[in-house]
Design a protein around this motif. Structure first.
Motif, mmCIF file in Angstrom:
data_model
loop_
_atom_site.group_PDB
_atom_site.id
_atom_site.type_symbol
_atom_site.label_atom_id
_atom_site.label_comp_id
_atom_site.label_asym_id
_atom_site.label_seq_id
_atom_site.Cartn_x
_atom_site.Cartn_y
_atom_site.Cartn_z
ATOM 1 N N HIS A 77 0.802 -1.226 0.000
ATOM 2 C CA HIS A 77 0.000 0.000 0.000
ATOM 3 C C HIS A 77 0.836 1.279 0.000
ATOM 4 N N ASP A 78 1.849 1.363 0.859
ATOM 5 C CA ASP A 78 2.639 2.596 0.939
ATOM 6 C C ASP A 78 3.319 2.913 -0.387
ATOM 7 N N LEU A 79 3.830 1.890 -1.061
ATOM 8 C CA LEU A 79 4.469 2.095 -2.359
ATOM 9 C C LEU A 79 3.441 2.475 -3.416
ATOM 10 N N ALA A 80 2.263 1.849 -3.355
ATOM 11 C CA ALA A 80 1.203 2.175 -4.304
ATOM 12 C C ALA A 80 0.715 3.606 -4.105
ATOM 13 N N LEU A 81 0.666 4.038 -2.851
ATOM 14 C CA LEU A 81 0.252 5.409 -2.554
ATOM 15 C C LEU A 81 1.262 6.402 -3.120
ATOM 16 N N SER A 125 -3.391 3.773 -10.929
ATOM 17 C CA SER A 125 -4.412 2.731 -10.883
ATOM 18 C C SER A 125 -3.841 1.382 -11.282
ATOM 19 N N ASN A 126 -2.888 1.408 -12.199
ATOM 20 C CA ASN A 126 -2.216 0.181 -12.624
ATOM 21 C C ASN A 126 -0.800 0.194 -12.060
ATOM 22 N N PHE A 127 -0.666 -0.361 -10.868
ATOM 23 C CA PHE A 127 0.614 -0.379 -10.166
ATOM 24 C C PHE A 127 1.020 -1.820 -9.912
ATOM 25 N N GLY A 163 6.877 -7.372 -2.102
ATOM 26 C CA GLY A 163 5.532 -7.014 -1.662
ATOM 27 C C GLY A 163 4.504 -8.040 -2.092
ATOM 28 N N ARG A 164 4.622 -8.518 -3.322
ATOM 29 C CA ARG A 164 3.687 -9.539 -3.817
ATOM 30 C C ARG A 164 3.846 -10.843 -3.048
ATOM 31 N N LYS A 165 5.104 -11.174 -2.719
ATOM 32 C CA LYS A 165 5.371 -12.403 -1.975
ATOM 33 C C LYS A 165 4.814 -12.314 -0.556
ATOM 34 N N LEU A 166 4.972 -11.151 0.080
ATOM 35 C CA LEU A 166 4.453 -10.960 1.432
ATOM 36 C C LEU A 166 2.934 -11.084 1.447
ATOM 37 N N ARG A 167 2.291 -10.469 0.460
ATOM 38 C CA ARG A 167 0.829 -10.562 0.375
ATOM 39 C C ARG A 167 0.383 -11.999 0.161
ATOM 40 N N ALA A 169 -4.504 1.749 -6.782
ATOM 41 C CA ALA A 169 -4.275 0.414 -7.336
ATOM 42 C C ALA A 169 -5.267 -0.600 -6.777
ATOM 43 N N LEU A 170 -5.504 -0.569 -5.460
ATOM 44 C CA LEU A 170 -6.461 -1.495 -4.860
ATOM 45 C C LEU A 170 -7.877 -1.192 -5.342
#
Length: 350
Positions: free
Chosen positions: A11-15, A20-22, A28-32, A97-98
């Protein structure tokens, strides 16, 4: 009516990217993917938790569930979203993005782009600087200034000799640089790049940190902020590593080694008052204020820095507060650690 909980640690990086397309970095993807089940700690029995892999989430949560005596929860993946009736979405944090992702998979009960723009502005580090100024009282230390160019930063460096420069939006220590006496070419390029992309940086004197901690809150969006509890956590090079699991009394006792309970309580009440006004009509949801205990320059005692940053989202402190307190008389810590290429939530005695 069911809620949908989403763990989006990028989220922080997306912010910061504000797109919208991030695409989140791999970590980050692995953690999620690995610990996307974590909202099960606070979700209701009838709620849903969005995960990448339902089977993997159920298996990982079952270990935590057995250790803590928790009940079953409902995990869903993105392909199931369009078939669910969702009354409200509660993510780790809201960003464009979310929002775009959820709409793409059939969830339209999301904030508008304008709403997210407001959240992004409130997440800017200048808000922490504003709050820090309001929290000045006896026993407190802290100064933060927004800077828009290298010359301003050099003037502050000449004044303080050792400074911390922070990007307006960043994640887990990535957007923080420590500079002592002179700015080298690498630091200069980094500063210019951040200012070019994000408009400014914030500059603070370097403080001799003794201990990290934070306070966790919830805003109702109508002018009222509720205090939820203390968060005693560890960092390495600015990145989160773990939270102490303990009763509020135990955490307050730990802080009392350095500062008075009266000071901690006064700051808690002041934050509720100040941010209740700031967030009224603008932000509803959890947030945290990171703080630290610092040693006085003459080593005669300690001071409290009451606002290192404001995290306008759920935090690992909120997660720790959702973990049932152990009753075996021993201290425990909750760590997010990478083992065998997978991120895991580890609860251990210390």
């Amino acid at each position: 009516m069911a809620k949908l909980y989403v763990f989006n640690p990028e989220h922080d990086l997306a912010l910061a990217a504000n797109l919208s397309n991030f695409t989140s970095p791999l970590a980050g993807r692995k953690l999620r993917h690995d610990i996307g089940y974590i909202p099960a700690l606070w979700a209701g029995d009838d709620d849903y938790i969005l995960v990448d892999d339902v089977h993997q989430a159920e298996e990982a949560y079952s270990k935590l569930r057995a250790e803590l005596g928790l009940g079953p929860k409902q995990f869903v993946d993105k392909k199931q979203l369009s078939r669910l009736y969702i009354n409200k979405v509660e993510p780790w944090g809201w960003d464009l993005a979310l929002r775009s992702f959820l709409i793409r998979y059939g969830i339209d009960n999301v904030p508008s782009e304008d709403d997210i723009s407001v959240i992004r502005n409130l997440s800017h580090r200048r808000q922490a600087a504003v709050l820090l100024e309001k929290l000045q009282m006896e026993g407190v230390v802290g100064y933060s200034q927004e800077a828009f160019g290298l010359d301003e930063i050099k003037m502050l460096l000449n004044t303080y000799h050792h400074i911390v420069v922070k990007a307006p939006w960043s994640s887990s220590g990535r957007g923080v640089r420590f500079i002592e006496n002179t700015i080298d070419s690498y630091q200069e390029r980094w500063i210019n790049n951040v200012i070019d992309k994000q408009g400014s940086v914030t500059v603070e004197p370097y403080y001799n940190k003794v201990m990290d901690f934070g306070m966790e809150f919830e805003s109702d969006g109508k002018g009222h902020v509720s205090y939820l509890g203390l968060s005693l956590f560890h960092t390495v090079n600015g990145a989160y590593t773990g939270n102490i699991i303990a009763t509020e009394e135990e955490k307050e006792l730990e802080l009392s080694r350095y500062v008075s309970g009266e000071l901690v309580n006064a700051l808690k009440n002041k934050i509720c008052s100040c941010l209740g006004d700031t967030f009224c009509g603008k932000y509803q949801g959890p947030f945290g204020v990171d703080m630290m205990i610092v040693a006085k320059d003459d080593n005669s005692g300690f001071l409290l820095h009451p606002c290192v940053e404001i995290n306008l989202r759920r935090t690992m402190g909120h997660v720790a507060l959702a973990v049932p307190t152990y009753t075996d008389g021993c201290k425990h810590v909750m760590e997010i650690t990478k083992r065998e290429d997978d991120f895991k939530v580890i609860l251990s005695q210390i």
